[in-house]
Design an enzyme around this catalytic site. Structure first.
Site, PDB file in Angstrom:
ATOM      1  N   LYS A 181       0.853  -1.189   0.000  1.00 22.80           N
ATOM      2  CA  LYS A 181       0.000   0.000   0.000  1.00 22.80           C
ATOM      3  C   LYS A 181       0.888   1.238   0.000  1.00 22.80           C
ATOM      4  CE  LYS A 181       0.878   1.230   4.457  1.00 22.80           C
ATOM      5  NZ  LYS A 181       1.647   2.461   4.822  1.00 22.80           N
TER       6      LYS A 181
ATOM      7  N   ASP B 166      -2.465  -1.345  10.464  1.00 22.65           N
ATOM      8  CA  ASP B 166      -2.633  -1.407   9.009  1.00 22.65           C
ATOM      9  C   ASP B 166      -3.325  -2.682   8.541  1.00 22.65           C
ATOM     10  OD1 ASP B 166      -1.463   1.041   8.625  1.00 22.65           O
ATOM     11  OD2 ASP B 166       0.460   0.264   7.917  1.00 22.65           O
TER      12      ASP B 166
END
Length: 289
Positions: free
Chosen positions: A13, A139
């Site tokens: 990401k 996350d």
């Protein structure tokens, strides 16, 4: 026959922006960010075992199996499901750098939860898997959420976000940044004004190019001048910034050939690569709402 899933992707990401808006009494920082999935991935292989053992089959330098988020994720899933007899052999094929701000370890853990939930037929829904993931790291829920997101809280409050269909150049400056160094710094700005998802009307051409900033970048570049050098070099070609708590640096480009041209000029002291924006996690088909 042994149930297996091979080459399960664990995508990286990028934080298109990352603002620190406050701090909770327990010390956790309040954040706002836009999470962008890209098609650069670790891959994991899974095979169900019938002896109740969870085994990582390969060595990863600097990451003992007992502390690996992948092993911890499998054990947490088994515990939550109340199925102590479940076991798995897991091979982690890493290409994402550790301490790079790309979420590699968190993504590996999320892929483990999604894949084993499928293989073990434990039947947990997406939100239940996200709740397990949050115990492993802030996350992890994003990767189980399964698509690009506007994130708030400590990173766990997620709203779907349409993002630009573009290419990214990512530079690995050759350093690994411990998150604790960044968040414990007295120099870290913790009072950036909160934004709303509606503050970027053209969804994310703004975010991908120039919206906001990364509040962690100033601290990281003071500790690691290599990051500052990479930001400065990549800024010659577009808006460049650090992702996460570092160390990787990225910039967005509309066309693949533009990314290729930048990479042709990359100094040999750095590793650099291109990645395409993704809108959905490759394992989204295994997730139940």
């Amino acid at each position: 026959m042994t149930a297996i899933l091979n080459a399960c992707p664990a995508p990286a990401k990028l934080n298109l922006f990352l603002h620190v808006t406050g701090r909770r009494p327990d010390g956790y920082h309040l954040l706002q960010s836009a999470f962008q999935l890209i098609d650069r991935c670790d891959t994991l292989d899974f095979a169900v075992r019938d002896d109740g053992q969870i085994v990582r089959t390969n060595d990863i330098p600097g990451v003992p199996a007992e502390s690996d988020l992948v092993v911890r994720a499998a054990r947490l899933l088994r515990e939550t499901a109340g199925r102590p007899e479940l076991g798995a052999s897991i091979t982690v094929n890493k290409i994402l750098p550790m301490g790079g701000g790309l979420g590699g370890g968190s993504s590996d853990a999320a892929t483990t939860l999604v894949a084993l939930n499928h293989l073990w037929q434990t039947g947990l829904k997406r939100q239940e898997l996200m709740d397990i993931g949050l115990k492993l790291g802030a996350d992890v829920p994003f990767f189980i959420f399964g698509r690009n997101a506007f994130a708030e809280g400590v990173g766990e409050a997620l709203s779907p976000l349409e993002t630009a269909d573009c290419w990214y150049v990512v530079i690995e400056p050759g350093v690994s940044v411990p998150t604790s160094i960044i968040f414990s710094s007295k120099r870290l700005t913790r009072d950036t004004e909160a934004v709303r998802i509606t503050d970027f009307p053209d969804a994310t051409k703004q975010i991908a190019s120039s919206f906001g900033k990364n509040d962690l970048e100033m601290v990281a570049t003071e500790h690691f001048p290599e990051i500052a050098e990479a930001v400065e070099w990549l800024s010659r070609f577009g808006n460049a910034r650090m992702t996460g708590s570092g160390a990787c640096v990225f910039s967005a480009f509309e066309h693949e050939h533009q990314a290729d041209e930048v990479l042709k000029q990359l100094p040999s002291r750095w590793i650099g690569w291109k990645a395409k924006a993704m809108q959905e996690h490759p394992l989204a088909r295994f997730l139940k709402s």
